[in-house]
Structure formats: C-alpha cells, structure tokens
Write an enzyme that holds these catalytic residues in place. Structure first.
Site, PDB file in Angstrom:
ATOM      1  N   ARG A  26      49.175   2.604  75.840  1.00  0.00           N
ATOM      2  CA  ARG A  26      49.557   1.563  76.873  1.00  0.00           C
ATOM      3  C   ARG A  26      49.126   0.173  76.327  1.00  0.00           C
ATOM      4  O   ARG A  26      48.094   0.010  75.987  1.00  0.00           O
ATOM      5  CB  ARG A  26      48.957   1.702  78.112  1.00  0.00           C
ATOM      6  CG  ARG A  26      49.423   1.175  79.323  1.00  0.00           C
ATOM      7  CD  ARG A  26      48.693   1.688  80.646  1.00  0.00           C
ATOM      8  NE  ARG A  26      49.099   0.812  81.880  1.00  0.00           N
ATOM      9  CZ  ARG A  26      50.238   1.238  82.472  1.00  0.00           C
ATOM     10  NH1 ARG A  26      50.893   2.569  82.180  1.00  0.00           N
ATOM     11  NH2 ARG A  26      50.561   0.734  83.642  1.00  0.00           N
ATOM     12  N   ASP A 190      47.446   1.096  93.296  1.00  0.00           N
ATOM     13  CA  ASP A 190      48.874   1.179  93.298  1.00  0.00           C
ATOM     14  C   ASP A 190      48.989   2.831  93.598  1.00  0.00           C
ATOM     15  O   ASP A 190      49.560   3.424  93.003  1.00  0.00           O
ATOM     16  CB  ASP A 190      49.667   1.089  91.785  1.00  0.00           C
ATOM     17  CG  ASP A 190      51.049   0.691  92.029  1.00  0.00           C
ATOM     18  OD1 ASP A 190      51.418   0.954  93.224  1.00  0.00           O
ATOM     19  OD2 ASP A 190      51.611   0.455  91.048  1.00  0.00           O
ATOM     20  N   ASP A 208      48.639   4.238  86.001  1.00  0.00           N
ATOM     21  CA  ASP A 208      49.004   3.059  86.758  1.00  0.00           C
ATOM     22  C   ASP A 208      47.805   2.469  87.697  1.00  0.00           C
ATOM     23  O   ASP A 208      47.882   2.747  88.596  1.00  0.00           O
ATOM     24  CB  ASP A 208      50.220   2.835  87.123  1.00  0.00           C
ATOM     25  CG  ASP A 208      51.668   3.031  86.257  1.00  0.00           C
ATOM     26  OD1 ASP A 208      51.105   2.917  85.087  1.00  0.00           O
ATOM     27  OD2 ASP A 208      52.591   3.284  86.829  1.00  0.00           O
TER      28      ASP A 208
END
Length: 264
Positions: A26, A190, A208
């Site tokens: 990521r 989130d 995330d």
C-alpha cells in the site's frame, strides 16, 4: 481511490528450498494524484492494523513499513495477501453481485458478524495501550471534540473556501446538540462493509485504516449504517425498486451491537 495498491509475489530461497509469499503493498498517493486525504500516515495505519490483529480482530498481517520514499517514490507498507470477496463500491453492491443475490438469512449473517467484529475492536482496552499516535492534532477537550474538529478541518480543505450551507448547518447542529461521551475506543473510522474482505459471509480482514482515531464507539456504528443508507439513496435515484431494505437498519444494528458488546 485513496492510495496505490500493488499486488506482487516474493520469491527467495531459504535453506536450499524455494519460498514464495503473496503480498500487497500500500503506497501513499502523490500530490498530483488528487489525494482523498490531506495527509497520509502509513506508519499509523500499519501500527493500528497490528494492534487490532494482536487483539483478535481479523486484519492482514503487516510485514514491513518503509517511510522513506526513495525506493519506490512514495512511503509504503507490505501486507500478506488474503483471498476472499468484498462488497463492491462500483457499481454499489445493491445494484448487483454476490451480496445482493444472497438470501435474507445470509445477509443477516454478514451484518451480525460485521457488527461483532466492530465490537471486538471496540473491546480493546485503550487504557493499557499507547494510543497517542491515534490522537488528532487539533484542539478539543475530548476525543469526540477532536474528531469533530478534524472533520471540520477536512471539510475546510476539501471546500477550499467555497460555501456549503448544508454542511455548515450540520456542524452548527452538532455543536448545539452535543451527546454524552460514555467511552473511548479505537475507532476504525471508515467502518463499512466495502472495506471488509469476507470468507463466505464471515469477516476475513478489515482494510483501509486511513481514518482511524480515538473516539466514542458510535462513530463506527453510525458510519456503518450511513454508508449503506447512502448507497440506498443512490439506488433509489436510479428509479430502481428498493433493494436490501432489511439490511443494516439502524435499530437492528443498535440491538445487535448491544447484544454482543454489552454497550447501548
């Protein structure tokens, strides 16, 4: 949409034997990529993923964190790759796909299992951890006050000085109707099913964590409910018949969360 994600395999030899590991990197977005977030703290994300995983929350295993942008042009961290299925954002899972096509019982299984995972995350005792890295660097007397101030800062950044009366009234309403703050937990931020990989209808891993922080448990519960409601509004605007109306209803989510967590 919020970062670059690279899928790759590592190959090496160890004690004369060939080894292979499927990985995910990521990467922080470049400024030219029109980032979704004003800043991108990959080290924070990796650290909170590790903490959650150590306390039984299903997360991918983080192998390495590289904050120096020199090797790849941006900071990154590497996780072991998992295989499962994720409710789609584009098009939203209400329009098509495995979750919409599931039975009502299977949808309820996924809903309740997801709420149970949030309860497990919120059960982590923050008083026994150094959670300073999750504190927002904005003024505020309480975690919720700092959360709201951070959201206001984000709004100001996105709006760029343009007026937005509805959101301005929303901020005023929140200030005038401040809720009780009963407890402080690690907030995923989130918290939505589109950020969870499932094995069947059971959560396999939470992804995330850019919006992670410290705050009341209601932040995650509210977000979980709202995002599904948002997709339902999109679905209705497309002149489609209502779908998944019995899924992630506020009363059902609140009842299930209280049952599995002991918190109302």
């Amino acid at each position: 949409m919020s970062s670059e994600t690279l899928l790759f395999d590592l190959h090496w030899r160890e004690d004369g034997r060939a080894q292979r590991l499927a990985c995910v990197a990521r990467m922080a977005p470049a400024g030219a990529d029109v980032p979704v977030f004003q800043s991108y703290d990959l080290a924070m994300q990796a650290q909170v993923i590790r903490i959650a995983g150590q306390h039984g929350v299903p997360t991918p295993r983080v192998r390495w964190v590289e904050t120096d942008p020199a090797p790849l042009g941006a900071p990154f961290f590497v996780m072991e790759r998992l295989r499962g299925r994720v409710p789609a954002d584009v098009p939203p899972y209400l329009f098509e796909g495995w979750l919409r096509d599931a039975t009502t019982m299977e949808q309820r299984q996924l809903q309740d299992a997801t709420i149970a995972v949030l309860a497990k995350l919120h059960a982590i005792d923050v008083t026994k951890l150094d959670t300073g890295f999750l504190e927002f660097d904005v003024p505020g007397a309480t975690p919720l006050a700092r959360h709201l101030a951070n959201q206001r800062r984000y709004f100001d950044w996105v709006a760029g000085g343009e007026p937005h009366p509805l959101l301005e009234r929303s901020f005023d309403f929140l200030e005038a109707n401040w809720p009780d703050e009963n407890s402080t937990v690690i907030s995923w931020g989130d918290a939505r099913i589109g950020n969870i990989m499932y094995d069947g209808f059971e959560p396999l891993a939470l992804f995330d964590w850019e919006m992670a922080g410290i705050g009341p448990r209601e932040i995650d519960i509210g977000w979980l409910i709202f995002i599904h409601s948002f997709f339902q509004d999109l679905f209705g605007s497309a002149d489609q018949p209502p779908m998944m109306q019995d899924f992630l209803r506020a009363a059902d989510v609140a009842e299930c969360y209280q049952r599995v967590s002991g918190h109302r």
